[in-house]
Design a protein around this motif. Structure first.
Motif, PDB file in Angstrom:
ATOM      1  N   GLU A  17       0.828  -1.203   0.000  1.00 33.46           N
ATOM      2  CA  GLU A  17       0.000   0.000   0.000  1.00 33.46           C
ATOM      3  C   GLU A  17       0.864   1.255   0.000  1.00 33.46           C
ATOM      4  O   GLU A  17       0.593   2.218  -0.725  1.00 33.46           O
ATOM      5  CB  GLU A  17      -0.924   0.016   1.215  1.00 33.46           C
ATOM      6  CG  GLU A  17      -1.814   1.248   1.263  1.00 33.46           C
ATOM      7  CD  GLU A  17      -2.725   1.287   2.478  1.00 33.46           C
ATOM      8  OE1 GLU A  17      -3.367   2.333   2.662  1.00 33.46           O
ATOM      9  OE2 GLU A  17      -2.805   0.293   3.222  1.00 33.46           O
ATOM     10  N   TYR A  18       1.914   1.260   0.806  1.00 34.69           N
ATOM     11  CA  TYR A  18       2.815   2.414   0.903  1.00 34.69           C
ATOM     12  C   TYR A  18       3.402   2.748  -0.471  1.00 34.69           C
ATOM     13  O   TYR A  18       3.343   3.885  -0.929  1.00 34.69           O
ATOM     14  CB  TYR A  18       3.925   2.113   1.910  1.00 34.69           C
ATOM     15  CG  TYR A  18       4.979   3.180   1.992  1.00 34.69           C
ATOM     16  CD1 TYR A  18       4.811   4.280   2.822  1.00 34.69           C
ATOM     17  CD2 TYR A  18       6.138   3.096   1.242  1.00 34.69           C
ATOM     18  CE1 TYR A  18       5.766   5.276   2.902  1.00 34.69           C
ATOM     19  CE2 TYR A  18       7.099   4.086   1.311  1.00 34.69           C
ATOM     20  CZ  TYR A  18       6.923   5.167   2.142  1.00 34.69           C
ATOM     21  OH  TYR A  18       7.877   6.156   2.206  1.00 34.69           O
ATOM     22  N   PHE A  19       3.972   1.758  -1.137  1.00 35.21           N
ATOM     23  CA  PHE A  19       4.612   2.021  -2.433  1.00 35.21           C
ATOM     24  C   PHE A  19       3.585   2.366  -3.513  1.00 35.21           C
ATOM     25  O   PHE A  19       3.847   3.222  -4.361  1.00 35.21           O
ATOM     26  CB  PHE A  19       5.478   0.840  -2.858  1.00 35.21           C
ATOM     27  CG  PHE A  19       6.721   0.700  -2.032  1.00 35.21           C
ATOM     28  CD1 PHE A  19       7.710   1.675  -2.067  1.00 35.21           C
ATOM     29  CD2 PHE A  19       6.898  -0.386  -1.204  1.00 35.21           C
ATOM     30  CE1 PHE A  19       8.856   1.569  -1.294  1.00 35.21           C
ATOM     31  CE2 PHE A  19       8.039  -0.509  -0.427  1.00 35.21           C
ATOM     32  CZ  PHE A  19       9.025   0.475  -0.472  1.00 35.21           C
ATOM     33  N   THR A  20       2.431   1.739  -3.487  1.00 33.50           N
ATOM     34  CA  THR A  20       1.381   2.045  -4.462  1.00 33.50           C
ATOM     35  C   THR A  20       0.937   3.498  -4.327  1.00 33.50           C
ATOM     36  O   THR A  20       0.808   4.211  -5.325  1.00 33.50           O
ATOM     37  CB  THR A  20       0.182   1.098  -4.282  1.00 33.50           C
ATOM     38  OG1 THR A  20       0.634  -0.250  -4.459  1.00 33.50           O
ATOM     39  CG2 THR A  20      -0.912   1.402  -5.285  1.00 33.50           C
ATOM     40  N   ARG A  21       0.727   3.933  -3.099  1.00 35.23           N
ATOM     41  CA  ARG A  21       0.305   5.330  -2.880  1.00 35.23           C
ATOM     42  C   ARG A  21       1.384   6.328  -3.259  1.00 35.23           C
ATOM     43  O   ARG A  21       1.087   7.482  -3.527  1.00 35.23           O
ATOM     44  CB  ARG A  21      -0.070   5.548  -1.415  1.00 35.23           C
ATOM     45  CG  ARG A  21      -1.422   4.996  -1.069  1.00 35.23           C
ATOM     46  CD  ARG A  21      -1.908   5.645   0.177  1.00 35.23           C
ATOM     47  NE  ARG A  21      -3.054   5.001   0.752  1.00 35.23           N
ATOM     48  CZ  ARG A  21      -3.569   5.344   1.903  1.00 35.23           C
ATOM     49  NH1 ARG A  21      -3.015   6.317   2.621  1.00 35.23           N
ATOM     50  NH2 ARG A  21      -4.625   4.729   2.365  1.00 35.23           N
ATOM     51  N   ARG A  22       2.620   5.908  -3.268  1.00 34.77           N
ATOM     52  CA  ARG A  22       3.724   6.787  -3.644  1.00 34.77           C
ATOM     53  C   ARG A  22       3.945   6.796  -5.161  1.00 34.77           C
ATOM     54  O   ARG A  22       4.889   7.400  -5.650  1.00 34.77           O
ATOM     55  CB  ARG A  22       5.011   6.359  -2.954  1.00 34.77           C
ATOM     56  CG  ARG A  22       4.936   6.409  -1.443  1.00 34.77           C
ATOM     57  CD  ARG A  22       5.519   7.666  -0.903  1.00 34.77           C
ATOM     58  NE  ARG A  22       5.143   8.130   0.395  1.00 34.77           N
ATOM     59  CZ  ARG A  22       3.998   8.119   1.020  1.00 34.77           C
ATOM     60  NH1 ARG A  22       2.964   7.562   0.489  1.00 34.77           N
ATOM     61  NH2 ARG A  22       3.825   8.668   2.189  1.00 34.77           N
ATOM     62  N   GLY A  23       3.111   6.084  -5.893  1.00 28.61           N
ATOM     63  CA  GLY A  23       3.192   6.101  -7.352  1.00 28.61           C
ATOM     64  C   GLY A  23       4.115   5.059  -7.948  1.00 28.61           C
ATOM     65  O   GLY A  23       4.441   5.123  -9.132  1.00 28.61           O
ATOM     66  N   TYR A  24       4.548   4.103  -7.150  1.00 30.89           N
ATOM     67  CA  TYR A  24       5.400   3.035  -7.658  1.00 30.89           C
ATOM     68  C   TYR A  24       4.548   1.928  -8.254  1.00 30.89           C
ATOM     69  O   TYR A  24       3.445   1.665  -7.805  1.00 30.89           O
ATOM     70  CB  TYR A  24       6.248   2.423  -6.530  1.00 30.89           C
ATOM     71  CG  TYR A  24       7.382   3.283  -6.062  1.00 30.89           C
ATOM     72  CD1 TYR A  24       8.646   3.169  -6.631  1.00 30.89           C
ATOM     73  CD2 TYR A  24       7.195   4.210  -5.041  1.00 30.89           C
ATOM     74  CE1 TYR A  24       9.696   3.948  -6.188  1.00 30.89           C
ATOM     75  CE2 TYR A  24       8.241   4.997  -4.598  1.00 30.89           C
ATOM     76  CZ  TYR A  24       9.485   4.859  -5.178  1.00 30.89           C
ATOM     77  OH  TYR A  24      10.513   5.638  -4.744  1.00 30.89           O
ATOM     78  N   GLU A  25       5.086   1.263  -9.260  1.00 33.80           N
ATOM     79  CA  GLU A  25       4.497   0.035  -9.766  1.00 33.80           C
ATOM     80  C   GLU A  25       5.054  -1.072  -8.875  1.00 33.80           C
ATOM     81  O   GLU A  25       6.265  -1.195  -8.716  1.00 33.80           O
ATOM     82  CB  GLU A  25       4.898  -0.202 -11.216  1.00 33.80           C
ATOM     83  CG  GLU A  25       4.389  -1.499 -11.769  1.00 33.80           C
ATOM     84  CD  GLU A  25       4.960  -1.813 -13.139  1.00 33.80           C
ATOM     85  OE1 GLU A  25       4.981  -3.000 -13.485  1.00 33.80           O
ATOM     86  OE2 GLU A  25       5.392  -0.885 -13.840  1.00 33.80           O
ATOM     87  N   VAL A  26       4.181  -1.858  -8.286  1.00 37.82           N
ATOM     88  CA  VAL A  26       4.596  -2.890  -7.344  1.00 37.82           C
ATOM     89  C   VAL A  26       4.395  -4.250  -7.999  1.00 37.82           C
ATOM     90  O   VAL A  26       3.293  -4.577  -8.427  1.00 37.82           O
ATOM     91  CB  VAL A  26       3.785  -2.803  -6.030  1.00 37.82           C
ATOM     92  CG1 VAL A  26       4.181  -3.918  -5.078  1.00 37.82           C
ATOM     93  CG2 VAL A  26       3.963  -1.437  -5.380  1.00 37.82           C
ATOM     94  N   ARG A  27       5.460  -5.031  -8.078  1.00 37.15           N
ATOM     95  CA  ARG A  27       5.385  -6.377  -8.653  1.00 37.15           C
ATOM     96  C   ARG A  27       5.724  -7.404  -7.582  1.00 37.15           C
ATOM     97  O   ARG A  27       6.792  -7.355  -6.995  1.00 37.15           O
ATOM     98  CB  ARG A  27       6.343  -6.510  -9.833  1.00 37.15           C
ATOM     99  CG  ARG A  27       5.864  -5.690 -11.026  1.00 37.15           C
ATOM    100  CD  ARG A  27       6.794  -5.823 -12.162  1.00 37.15           C
ATOM    101  NE  ARG A  27       7.954  -4.969 -11.861  1.00 37.15           N
ATOM    102  CZ  ARG A  27       9.113  -5.064 -12.460  1.00 37.15           C
ATOM    103  NH1 ARG A  27       9.313  -5.991 -13.366  1.00 37.15           N
ATOM    104  NH2 ARG A  27      10.101  -4.261 -12.154  1.00 37.15           N
ATOM    105  N   LYS A  28       4.789  -8.310  -7.374  1.00 36.64           N
ATOM    106  CA  LYS A  28       4.978  -9.368  -6.391  1.00 36.64           C
ATOM    107  C   LYS A  28       5.021 -10.734  -7.056  1.00 36.64           C
ATOM    108  O   LYS A  28       5.548 -11.682  -6.508  1.00 36.64           O
ATOM    109  CB  LYS A  28       3.842  -9.332  -5.362  1.00 36.64           C
ATOM    110  CG  LYS A  28       3.993 -10.326  -4.246  1.00 36.64           C
ATOM    111  CD  LYS A  28       2.869 -10.208  -3.261  1.00 36.64           C
ATOM    112  CE  LYS A  28       3.022 -11.243  -2.164  1.00 36.64           C
ATOM    113  NZ  LYS A  28       1.932 -11.219  -1.231  1.00 36.64           N
ATOM    114  N   ASP A  29       4.510 -10.838  -8.246  1.00 35.33           N
ATOM    115  CA  ASP A  29       4.407 -12.102  -8.968  1.00 35.33           C
ATOM    116  C   ASP A  29       5.776 -12.745  -9.128  1.00 35.33           C
ATOM    117  O   ASP A  29       6.686 -12.155  -9.687  1.00 35.33           O
ATOM    118  CB  ASP A  29       3.779 -11.838 -10.338  1.00 35.33           C
ATOM    119  CG  ASP A  29       3.596 -13.103 -11.147  1.00 35.33           C
ATOM    120  OD1 ASP A  29       3.277 -12.970 -12.333  1.00 35.33           O
ATOM    121  OD2 ASP A  29       3.754 -14.202 -10.610  1.00 35.33           O
ATOM    122  N   GLN A  30       5.919 -13.973  -8.655  1.00 36.00           N
ATOM    123  CA  GLN A  30       7.200 -14.677  -8.748  1.00 36.00           C
ATOM    124  C   GLN A  30       7.604 -14.947 -10.201  1.00 36.00           C
ATOM    125  O   GLN A  30       8.745 -15.268 -10.465  1.00 36.00           O
ATOM    126  CB  GLN A  30       7.139 -15.995  -7.978  1.00 36.00           C
ATOM    127  CG  GLN A  30       7.053 -15.812  -6.488  1.00 36.00           C
ATOM    128  CD  GLN A  30       8.265 -15.112  -5.897  1.00 36.00           C
ATOM    129  OE1 GLN A  30       9.379 -15.283  -6.353  1.00 36.00           O
ATOM    130  NE2 GLN A  30       8.045 -14.298  -4.897  1.00 36.00           N
TER     131      GLN A  30
END
Length: 111
Positions: free
Chosen positions: A12-25
């Protein structure tokens, strides 16, 4: 009221800061090194993120491990998210350009 997991809070923190967040292995960046929980990117800058949901202090060995894995995978400025860090861990991270983030810092920033 239950506390969100550190992983969910970090996402949530990184998403709100405008980052694209990738968790998919399956993502290429994560496949290069399974030592990372997330890869966050903004513009052309990508940072590997390791989230340690431990109820103890994170020491310098964990920070060194992240630093080595990050360099081996070709990343700069890795991010380590945890509850609390030792003074040695903070000093090493400061010298090497590693970003240390705590739950309380993220919660305070999201308010």
């Amino acid at each position: 009221m239950t506390r969100p997991s550190l992983m969910n809070l970090a996402m949530e923190y990184f998403t709100r800061r405008g980052y694209e967040v990738r968790k998919d292995q399956g993502q290429e960046d994560l496949r290069r090194s399974p030592a990372f929980d997330l890869v966050v990117s903004k513009r052309k800058e990508a940072h590997p993120v390791r989230v340690k949901e431990w109820n103890r202090t994170i020491g310098v060995n964990m920070v060194i491990s992240l630093d080595k894995a990050s360099r081996a995978a070709g990343f700069q400025s890795p991010i380590l998210v945890a509850e609390i860090f030792s003074e040695h861990a903070k000093a090493y991270a400061n010298r090497r350009g590693i970003i240390l983030m705590t739950r309380s810092e993220m919660i305070r920033s999201l308010r």
